[in-house]
Design an enzyme around this catalytic site. Sequence first.
Site, PDB file in Angstrom:
ATOM      1  N   SER A  98     -64.139  35.658 123.286  1.00 18.35           N
ATOM      2  CA  SER A  98     -63.315  36.827 123.523  1.00 18.35           C
ATOM      3  C   SER A  98     -61.940  36.428 124.065  1.00 18.35           C
ATOM      4  O   SER A  98     -61.233  35.637 123.463  1.00 18.35           O
ATOM      5  CB  SER A  98     -64.041  37.795 124.464  1.00 18.35           C
ATOM      6  OG  SER A  98     -63.434  39.064 124.479  1.00 18.35           O
ATOM      7  N   ASP A 222     -68.520  43.803 115.543  1.00 15.50           N
ATOM      8  CA  ASP A 222     -67.794  43.674 116.804  1.00 15.50           C
ATOM      9  C   ASP A 222     -66.859  44.874 116.989  1.00 15.50           C
ATOM     10  O   ASP A 222     -65.962  45.109 116.177  1.00 15.50           O
ATOM     11  CB  ASP A 222     -66.989  42.369 116.805  1.00 15.50           C
ATOM     12  CG  ASP A 222     -66.529  41.952 118.184  1.00 15.50           C
ATOM     13  OD1 ASP A 222     -66.269  42.842 119.013  1.00 15.50           O
ATOM     14  OD2 ASP A 222     -66.426  40.736 118.431  1.00 15.50           O
ATOM     15  N   HIS A 250     -70.022  42.127 119.592  1.00 14.61           N
ATOM     16  CA  HIS A 250     -69.190  41.225 120.386  1.00 14.61           C
ATOM     17  C   HIS A 250     -70.015  40.146 121.074  1.00 14.61           C
ATOM     18  O   HIS A 250     -69.543  39.045 121.282  1.00 14.61           O
ATOM     19  CB  HIS A 250     -68.417  42.043 121.424  1.00 14.61           C
ATOM     20  CG  HIS A 250     -67.253  41.332 122.025  1.00 14.61           C
ATOM     21  ND1 HIS A 250     -66.276  40.723 121.276  1.00 14.61           N
ATOM     22  CD2 HIS A 250     -66.906  41.126 123.329  1.00 14.61           C
ATOM     23  CE1 HIS A 250     -65.380  40.172 122.078  1.00 14.61           C
ATOM     24  NE2 HIS A 250     -65.735  40.399 123.320  1.00 14.61           N
TER      25      HIS A 250
END
Length: 271
Positions: A98, A222, A250
């Site tokens: 991320s 995601d 995610h």
Amino acid sequence: MEYYITVEPGVRIYVNDINPQGEKPILFMHGWPANHHLFEYQYNELIQKGYRCIGMDVRGFGKSDKPVYGYDYDTSADDIRCVIQALNLCDLTLLGHSTAGAVAIRYMARYGGYGVSKLVLCAAAAPSLIQRPNFPYGLKEEDVLQIIYNTYQDRPKMLEDFGEMFFYQPVTEPFSRWFWSLGLEAASWATAYVSCAWLYETLFDDMKCINVPTLIMHGIHDEVCKYPLGVAQHKGIKGSEFITFENSGHGLFYDEKDKFNCELMKFVGEK
């Protein structure tokens, strides 16, 4: 072994060197708003296979110090450089999830990949987390502004809402509480300031500087770092390998943890 590494006067970064006698070191960089425990289900398997797993809490999160400054990507990359130098790491695989994936890209550009021989980007927030005139993907700017507002108004509820969009596969209520608790260990200001950085940080040029083998893993479901971001990373990083996770959001390292761990070990090198 656990360390506190001073990266500048008054700021220490927490590092957990989980299997220091292992081989093929991997530095795990967690995403917002958690800490290094996010990769618990990687550590569990990889240390049994003899890998050296190093978890780092980024500044403001987990057990690291929580100053009121230094949440831009350059400073975060500087922190990584201090950790790699302090632990004398070389031939390292740098893994970023991320926001930490974005920071890992900045590190590679800013320091020429010092100490790093391989790069892993999973659900990375690059080249831009938000939509821009030349990049019609990602979140809308108002979505990020809402996250920042919610952080200041009711951070526990913001974290709960974020957790509900993090995973694609169902998780148990105890697991949800555990994930939620990771975010609460962060400083509220760090949580907000990193979110602010999403609004102005971009990595289009940084990606061009990467010259080590790079593995990109991204879930098609995601909702945080949209799948087209992974596609853009693959196009922007020369020679990169791109693996799609068909049943992941995610949190692909948990949604499809067996596949994730297998692909990671294959890329780092079988022992």
